[in-house]
Structures are given as C-alpha cells and as structure tokens.
Design an enzyme around this catalytic site. Structure first.
Site, short mmCIF file in Angstrom:
data_model
loop_
_atom_site.label_atom_id
_atom_site.label_comp_id
_atom_site.label_asym_id
_atom_site.label_seq_id
_atom_site.Cartn_x
_atom_site.Cartn_y
_atom_site.Cartn_z
N ASP A 160 0.05 -55.69 3.24
CA ASP A 160 -0.78 -55.22 2.14
C ASP A 160 -1.59 -53.99 2.58
O ASP A 160 -1.12 -53.21 3.41
CB ASP A 160 -1.70 -56.35 1.66
CG ASP A 160 -1.90 -56.34 0.16
OD1 ASP A 160 -2.54 -55.40 -0.33
OD2 ASP A 160 -1.42 -57.27 -0.51
N HIS A 177 -7.36 -54.72 -2.12
CA HIS A 177 -6.24 -55.58 -2.49
C HIS A 177 -5.81 -56.49 -1.34
O HIS A 177 -5.58 -57.69 -1.52
CB HIS A 177 -5.07 -54.70 -2.95
CG HIS A 177 -3.95 -55.44 -3.59
ND1 HIS A 177 -2.89 -55.98 -2.86
CD2 HIS A 177 -3.68 -55.73 -4.89
CE1 HIS A 177 -2.04 -56.56 -3.70
NE2 HIS A 177 -2.49 -56.44 -4.93
N SER A 212 0.08 -60.30 -7.93
CA SER A 212 -0.43 -60.13 -6.56
C SER A 212 -1.34 -61.27 -6.17
O SER A 212 -1.40 -61.66 -5.00
CB SER A 212 -1.22 -58.82 -6.45
OG SER A 212 -0.39 -57.74 -6.17
#
Length: 1020
Positions: A224, A307, A635
């Site tokens: 990520d 994220h 996600s």
C-alpha cells in the site's frame, strides 16, 4: 499468455496521411517505408464497406516504453523439482527458504537466464524477479519488445501500467468538523470486530486465547502507501535490527520471517518493532513513469497518504485503541487480527499531480520480496479496473505466492453498481466486495415532524434551522447546476449563513461540499444521492447527514413546497425503522467477470467496507494531526478478510490458501436488501458476507493446487509453457460453481475434504434449472476427501441470462456448507467460423441447441475483402486504423505474407482506439486472423514482425472485411430453415453459396434466433 505489442504510438519516419469522409475513415493510404514509394491502391478494395486508413508509418524501433517481461520457467515459489540436482525448494513450513543453498542456486540460474535474454536484445533489466515471478522490468524499444515476444521461453511482455488504491472515488481524506468537542457524543456504535462476532464471551478471539493471541505469530503483508509508525494501533516492543537492516521474527508455524527495516526520511530502524516486523519500499517503476515524487511524499516506508495506515490497522491494528477525530471521540477501534505482526511494503506513491499510483513492476517486486521474506497473508487494496486478462503479471505473481502458502486478499474495486466491473478474477486470490456493517447515522427532522435517516459520523444534535436547497442560495453569476452540487465558490454567504443547505451528490468529493457550506457560513448540510448508491459517514466541515436517493427525493420535494421550511438533526436513527445491515455498498464492483467466459464467480465474499474508522496518517488529514479517519471502499473490505485469514492461520497453520478461501465462502451469510429481507447477490457479494464465528470449523472444504491453477489458466486461453493439460475453468475444484455457456445441461465435478466428520446431505437449487447432486449423501471421517457431481439441466431458465442459486451440504449440529451457483443458459453452441472455396459450394455446420423445437437461421452476406498490400522490416510494427460502422454484423482481419519468405513470423493485434486489446493472433508463422462480432467503433490493427526471412523486408497483405446487412453480393443460404433441434442435442444444417468471384475472398455469416452466436462463413 496473450502477448501485447506497445500501446503507445511509435515515432513516425514519414508524415502520415488520413482520408476522412462523412465521419468515417475512408480510402486507403498504405504506409511508406524509408526509401520506398507507396504502392498503388488495390483496385479490389471496397472503401465503403472497408473504411481503412493507416495514419502511422512503420514504427521507429527506437521508440521506448516500460514493460514487465515474464519467462516460462517456474519462479522459485512454484518450482517443481524437475531439474537435475535441484529438489523442490519448499521449507518445512511450506514456504520458500531463500537462505537454502538449493534456493540460491535456483535463483542464480533464473538470473543468468534473464541476463542472457536481456543481452540478446540489448536490454538492461531494472528490477529482477525470481521468487513470485521469473522475469524483469525494463525500458524497451518497439524492436526489443517484438524480438522478446518471438523468443521461445518468454511468457509475456506486458506494459508497466499504473494502478491505484481502491478507496471510494468520492471519499478523500477527512475534513475538520467544526464546533465539536470531546464531549459532543460522537457515539460508539461498536466496531466491525464486534459485529463480526470476534469480541465478547464465546467470540472468535476468545477461542484463540483472547485478543492478545488472535493472530499471534502470523505476518500480514500490506502492499500500500506505507505506514505511520508512531500510530498507537501499531505500537510494539523493540525488535532487534541487524547492521544491514535485516529483521527476523519467529512465526507460529515454526517458520521465520526474515525481512528488512529500510531507513529513509521519517523512518528509522527504531520504527520497526514486534508489531511492525519489516518495512520496505518499491518505487523504481513509479520513478521511471513519473520522474519523481510530490513534494510532501516520504521516500521511505512512512505514509503520506493515509490509505496504507488505514488498511494495515484494519487488518492487524491493536485492540481497544481510543480514536478521536478533530478532538471528537469515536470510541475504541481495533484490527481484525490484533495480535498479528505487520510487514509494510510501500508500493504506492504520490506524484506531482497529487494522484497516488502503484506501478505494475513495483507491485510484482513487492510480491516477489514478500514471499521471499516469508509472510503468511497479503492484503492488496489496489486495483486497475475490471479484470480482463487472466495472465496479468500481478495475478501471476499472486499465483506463486499462493503456491508458497501465502493467502491473498484483494479488493474487488469501486466501479459498482456497473455489471462486470470486478477486478481480480484469479481463483487463487480471495476477491472482496464491500458491505455495510457498523451504522453511523443521524436523522433529519423537518418542521412538520417528517424524519429521514442517513449516514452521519458524529452523533450530536443540531437545533432547528431554516433548510434551503443549494440552488436557492447560489452566488450571483454561479451556474445553477454547480450550485446544486455545492461546488467550491458557488454559495452566497449572505443567503446561506446559519442555514442547513441541501447539496446534491456528484463527482466532487463529498467532504468538499460540506466545506463549501462551511465557507458560506452554513450551519449544516444534507447531502442527497441523485441516483441509487451508497451513503457514507464522513468527517464533514459542518454537521452533515447523507441521504439515499429515495429519501433525498422526498426531502427535496418537501422543502420545495414548504415556505421557510425548518429542520433539525437528531443523534442516531430516530425514525423507529432500523436500517437493515449488512447491505452491499453501492460503490462495490460487481460481476460477472469476462475472464474465462464467466466460469469463475467473483467477488468471492463481502466484508465491511463502508464508513470504516481506522488509523490514518496525520499529514493527510485536514487538521494535520488526526490519527484516525473514516474511509469507504473495497480497500477497507479487503483488510477485514486479510485479518480473518490471519486468525484462521492461528488456529489452522496447515490450511492452504485455497482451503482458507473455501472456509470464508462456505460459511458466509446472506446480505439483506433495503427491506431487511435476505438477499442473494452472487455477482455483488459472491457467497455473501463473512461470518467469522463459523469460520474456524467449516465442516467441509474445497482445496486446489498450483497445478490445478495452471490448468485453469490453460483452459482460460493462457499458454503457460508448463506442459500441464487444460481444464474447463468451471471444473476447478472451488466452492463456487459458475458456467457462462451451458447449452442444455452440464455436469460439474467437485471434491470436498471434511474438517468435521459425519454425514452430509446435499440440497441444490437454481431457478429455471433441474439441479441434482450425486451422491446426495456423503459420509466422511475428519481429513477424508470424497468426490461428487452436480448436474444442471435447463428447464425454463431464460436463454442468454444468468440464474443464481446455491448448493448446501447439511451436517450434524446444524452445520451448513453453502456454495453459490451461477449458470447462464446458452441458446446455441455453434462453430465460430467455417471456410470454403470456389464460386459455389456448400458445407455442413453442426451445432448444439439449448432448447428443443425449431431454430430459425438468419444469413447475411457476402462482403468482399479489401486487400491492402505493404512491406515490413524485422522488428517493426505497422498500425492501420479502421472504423467499423454501427450496422456491422461482423468484421474480419486476415494477414498473409509472401509464401516465398520462409521463416517469416508476422503477428496481428486488434486494439480499440483507446488502446484496449480486443483480439490477437500470434502464431509462429505469417498467416494470422482476428474476427470481431457486432462491435462498431474505431480500431487500430497492428501488424508486427518479430522475425522475417533473413532479416530482410517482407511483403504482406492485410485483408479486411466489414459485413453489414446491406452486403448482398452472391448468394448465401442455410437449410433446413428452421432447423429442428432438441435440448442439449446436436443438429446439422448445410450452408451454401453461389455467384461469387473466385478471385476474391468473401465473408458471410449465419445467425441464430434468440442467440448472439454467429458462424462466420469465409469463402476464397
């Protein structure tokens, strides 16, 4: 595997010429080779039916692009021990021991092979892969790509495309709630761990020894944007780091994770711990594509985007961590596997454009390294759009990871509710959709008492205020359409101040709308969907409630007909009608997938992915200090499943990734619809929503092996170079059953292994089908495997439509093992093409019918071929363009070379104008053909010359056919018409032609009533 030529235009040697008329590319302008004159147009060409032009001269072989090259020889994770003196490389725990001398020797062998291959074409590898993929990334010219594709042992040469994190498209980083304090009562409606049955007495964690043991000794790799290492959710004890930066961590299965803790801006070796056991970065591909990073990006494992911290802490964050956003408490948050260790692989980076991207080459490098390091689980919350290529390099790397025992959870994508939008179609990956779970809601109460419930992060009340539609309070001169959606600078502070403003949802980020209301002095906002979709609880700039489309329409109508309407916000849902959960999130991508003809059912399962509060990078928050944020997207769903896989590995370290995937799917429960009733949505959520309390004892499991996956690839049309035989993709031994081409009837074979012994009775049903299971009763001892068959016969299922049902095995103690089933009844299975010769003749055509009675046959044709002559040099590619009109029934593109040019290899590719590959023919000779059925549009035809006789220029002919209903040259007939047929049986008719010029090639077609199937008839 499909071999793809460069998608970007190469430099031109001479100016290109385009002829256009009435919106179509008309006429024929052959390419000019250096030093050669253009040949005269072919007098047989029919430009009206064959609107071909060639805007690109022969490509410059020095034009370059970024690629990933994969070789056919197995990487270390899949090596089968077939080479003399080199045994299988598996460690005692099933992974790959990269420290073993045999593994090192094998990897050196692969590196030597790669180096020789690169030298043979004058290329310089940038990244080298030996564990999860055998190959390298490199900057290659068009000529180098052509030569590599023609080299035996090269599996594929794929463009190094950019992918992106799959957060919801309109869910950016958190905003700053104003007027809130720690005592505002944000509320703590529970965590997803609570709702999934992980916590509390008898919960999954307690069965594993408590939260402090749930996932202990399991390493979860997060590919990520990195991690914020000081985050309280990833706090750990000091971890010894060697002088070279390497780390070691003893795993519960007896193996050892051997990673690295890379230093860089904002990250030191002290940031690794017993919780964060490794941290690496992969950016070579990104830097080659973008030239560098955004100013605020950390060139280290530190997360500047948020994220990665969100996904990592969702999967394996510590339990019971207090969460606050802008000084407002949101209770405690927890990861799904709170005792699991994290390994950070930063593969996504922010460019100067502000967008976050992840290059294919970097992702493959990260998977390669993660498998070598010895991770147990990979979370991959990254996507590239709807899955179309079963041989995607990242998916092939995941195949090797799964072969080494690594479970992979991947996000399905956020392109819902569009059909066939799901990413990650590989059956060795668990593809995760997003569902609702923890409800964070607020209620809008109008002055007349009418209540509307919607999504709201904070749970404090808002006193009555005037409520207005945004268009009513727009700035003078602002467009009404922009004001309705509360675009920046469109609201008038004099008229919006102190009011609740109703904003329509649009492509603009949701929190940007409340920020505009705040700028104009508004007291609150109501965000309304204008079409069906999800509602998300975001951290807004003013108190905001997000309503679905139905409630939004009612509220807008009520406000519109009530002068000086007022409204107030109440905490929670006060309508008296609980909102049903779990529902499928509107943004979550759907199946069926196009890969393997729909013979793989994706997504596999759904997990919570809407309004998930988890860790975040403070520099990405609008306050610059928040360590938590709400995020929505698949996600957020994928790390829930990655965490669950870590819990399973705690209890069952010997279970393969396929068995874990099976347990997740067969124990899943149904979604619910807006009315609260159970809802089966196999193309939205696969088997349903994960149900962890049943996960550790699924009763029966479906297992498959790396050899099975390779055979699945072969059946999906991917030549793997391994020599394994192909299977029909629907026959892979997995819990789900899907077949997109059932003509009358089909029998599927499956094997199950008992985790709990006993008797199991089968019950199967699919609307419109007679489904039978043989044997219908199984008796198995624990650990025993037995085979059964599922026969499906169409009764009244609609032709060319999908039907969904299930197969359920029921054992003792109310144990159920549930599998989703999806079948599409095909009306006709007919040959795609038949070929004949002569001015007149006939051919038999045999088909299989999906129903009984009679079948109407429909003929179209003939259209003449337009022969376009040219020459090409070895290592060059020539691009032609064609516009296929709206009424085209079919098109054909044929390539032939001078028969005297022995040893010539020409390949043919068909791309859309946007660069998507839609067809290819790449045999080892110079006769290629690509057919296109009922697909109007602009296309590029690429003629590629990997090899020519003696390396000299070779003449070739590209013949194009475009068949429309207006084409009526000669005569084409099919008899008998109608054709008597029986369901599931074969029938034969004769196709006949006459009146054709034998010097010309022709194309006709036979269609079948009620079916998109088409049989092309080539003559000449």
């Amino acid at each position: 595997m499909d071999v793809r030529p460069p998608r970007r235009r190469t430099r031109r040697r001479t100016p290109a010429v385009l002829a256009a008329a009435t919106g179509l590319l008309l006429g024929l302008v052959p390419p000019s080779a250096a030093g050669a004159s253009a040949p005269a147009p072919n007098p047989a060409a029919n430009p009206a039916a064959n609107p071909v032009a060639n805007p690109v001269a022969q490509g410059d072989p020095d034009a370059q692009g970024e690629y990933v090259v994969a070789l056919a020889q197995d990487p270390a994770a899949r090596y089968d021990g077939s080479l003399p003196g080199l045994p299988r490389l598996r460690s005692a725990t099933g992974g790959v021991d990269v420290t073993a001398r045999s593994t090192q020797a094998y990897r050196e062998l692969l590196l030597d092979e790669q180096a020789q291959l690169a030298r043979s074409v004058g290329a310089t590898p940038r990244q080298r892969y030996t564990v999860a993929l055998n190959g390298f990334s490199a900057r290659l010219s068009a000529a180098q790509v052509a030569r590599l594709r023609a080299t035996p042992g090269v599996l594929s040469v794929s463009p190094d495309v950019e992918r992106h994190p799959t957060r919801s498209a309109t869910a950016p980083t958190g905003a700053t709630p104003t007027g809130a304090s720690a005592t505002d009562g944000a509320g703590a409606p529970g965590t997803t761990a609570d709702q999934l049955g992980l916590t509390g007495p008898g919960g999954v964690w307690e069965r594993l020894g408590g939260a402090e043991r749930a996932g202990a000794g399991v390493v979860v790799a997060d590919l990520d944007t990195g991690l914020w290492p000081e985050h309280p959710s990833v706090a750990g004890e000091p971890l010894p780091v060697a002088a070279d930066g390497s780390t070691r961590f003893a795993k519960a299965d007896g193996g050892t994770f051997t990673g690295a803790c890379e230093s860089g801006p904002g990250w030191t070796v002290q940031d690794c711990s017993t919780k964060v056991v490794g941290a690496r970065t992969f950016s070579e591909g990104f830097e080659a594509a973008h030239g560098g990073f955004a100013a605020g990006e950390f060139r280290s494992p530190r997360d500047s985007d948020g994220h990665g911290t969100h996904t990592a802490t969702t999967a394996a964050g510590r339990s019971g961590v207090p969460a606050t956003i802008a000084d407002t408490s949101y209770g405690e948050v927890t990861g799904i596997a709170p005792a699991a260790a994290l390994a950070v692989y930063k593969v996504c980076w922010t460019a100067d454009t502000g967008l976050n991207g992840c290059q294919t080459s970097d992702l493959v490098a990260a998977v390669d390294q993660a498998v070598a390091d010895g991770v147990d689980v990979i979370n991959h919350s990254i996507g590239s759009g709807a899955a179309t290529d079963p041989a995607d390099p990242v998916e092939i790397a995941f195949l090797s990871a799964a072969s080494a025992g690594v479970f992979v959870a991947a996000s399905a994508g956020n392109a819902g509710p569009a059909a066939s939008s799901t990413d990650h179609a590989s059956p060795w990956v668990t593809t995760v959709a997003a569902s609702t779970s923890v409800l964070r809601e607020g209620t809008v109460v109008l002055g007349d008492g009418t209540r509307f419930v919607g999504a709201r992060l904070r749970q404090r009340a808002l006193a009555p205020r005037f409520i207005v539609l945004a268009a009513w309070v727009k700035e003078p001169g602002a467009a009404a359409a922009a004001a309705r959606t509360c675009e920046a600078g469109t609201l008038d502070p004099e008229r919006a101040a102190g009011k609740i403003v109703v904003c329509e949802r649009s492509a603009t980020p949701r929190v940007a709308k409340s920020a505009e209301v705040a700028r104009a002095g508004g007291a609150g906002a109501v965000l309304v969907n204008t079409e069906p979709g999800s509602t998300e609880p975001d951290a807004h700039s003013v108190p905001t409630v997000h309503l679905d489309a139905a409630a939004g329409r009612r509220l807008v109508a009520a406000v519109g007909r009530t002068p000086r309407a007022t409204a107030r916000f109440e905490a929670g849902n006060t309508t008296g009608r609980p909102t049903p959960v779990p529902q499928l999130a509107g943004f979550s991508s759907r199946g069926p997938v196009a890969v393997a003809g729909g013979d793989v059912l994706k997504p596999d399962v759904a997990a919570p992915g809407s309004g998930i509060v988890a860790g975040y990078s403070p520099v990405a928050s609008r306050t610059g200090r928040d360590l938590f944020a709400p995020q929505s997207g698949t996600s957020m769903a994928a790390p829930h499943v990655a965490g669950l896989a870590a819990l399973v590995r705690t209890a069952h370290p010997d279970w393969s990734p396929a068995v874990v995937r099976s347990a997740l799917t067969t124990t899943a429960r149904s979604l619910v619809g807006p009315d609260g009733e159970p809802l089966q949505d196999v193309f939205g959520a696969g088997a349903g929503v994960v149900d962890p309390p049943r996960l550790l004892e699924p009763g029966l499991v479906y297992d498959s092996t790396p050899v099975d996956w390779l055979r699945w690839l072969e059946g999906a049309g991917v030549p793997t170079g391994t020599g394994v035989g192909a299977i029909d993709p629907s026959e892979l031994n997995q819990a789900s059953i899907a077949a997109g081409d059932v003509v009358g009837e089909r029998t599927f074979t499956r094997r199950v292994t008992a985790t709990t012994g006993g008797y199991y009775r089968a019950d199967a049903s699919v609307p419109g089908w007679d489904v039978r299971v043989t044997p219908s009763v199984l008796h198995l001892e624990a650990g025993q495997t037995k085979q059964f068959r599922v026969s499906a016969t169409r009764t009244d299922a609609a032709l060319e439509q999908w039907s969904a049902g299930e197969l359920v095995w029921t054992g003792g103690d109310e144990l159920t093992v549930r599998s989703p089933v999806a079948l599409r009844a095909q009306a006709v299975d007919a040959p795609a093409a038949v070929d004949g010769t002569g001015a007149a003749g006939e051919l038999p055509v045999t088909l299989t019918a999906g129903s009984g009675g009679s079948l109407d046959l429909r003929t179209t044709g003939f259209a003449p071929g337009a022969a376009n002559a040219d020459s090409i040099e070895e290592g060059y590619a020539t691009t032609w363009t064609i516009t296929v009109p709206d009424d085209a029934v079919a098109s054909r593109f044929e390539l032939t070379a001078d028969p005297a040019a022995a040893g010539t290899d020409l390949d043919l590719y068909l791309f859309t104008a946007d660069g998507d590959l839609v067809g290819s023919s790449a045999t080892l000779d110079a006769r290629e053909r690509v057919d296109l059925v009922a697909a109007p549009g602009d296309y590029e035809i690429v003629v590629d010359a990997p090899a020519t006789a003696g390396g000299l220029p070779v003449d070739y002919e590209l013949t194009t056919f475009v068949l429309t209903p207006a084409d009526a040259e000669g005569s084409l007939s099919a008899a008998p018409d109608p054709l008597p047929v029986r369901r599931g049986g074969s029938a034969t008719y004769e196709v006949a032609w006459s009146g054709l010029d034998p010097r010309q090639r022709w194309l006709g077609a036979v269609g079948y009533a009620g079916s998109p199937a088409l049989t092309l008839v080539g003559v000449g």
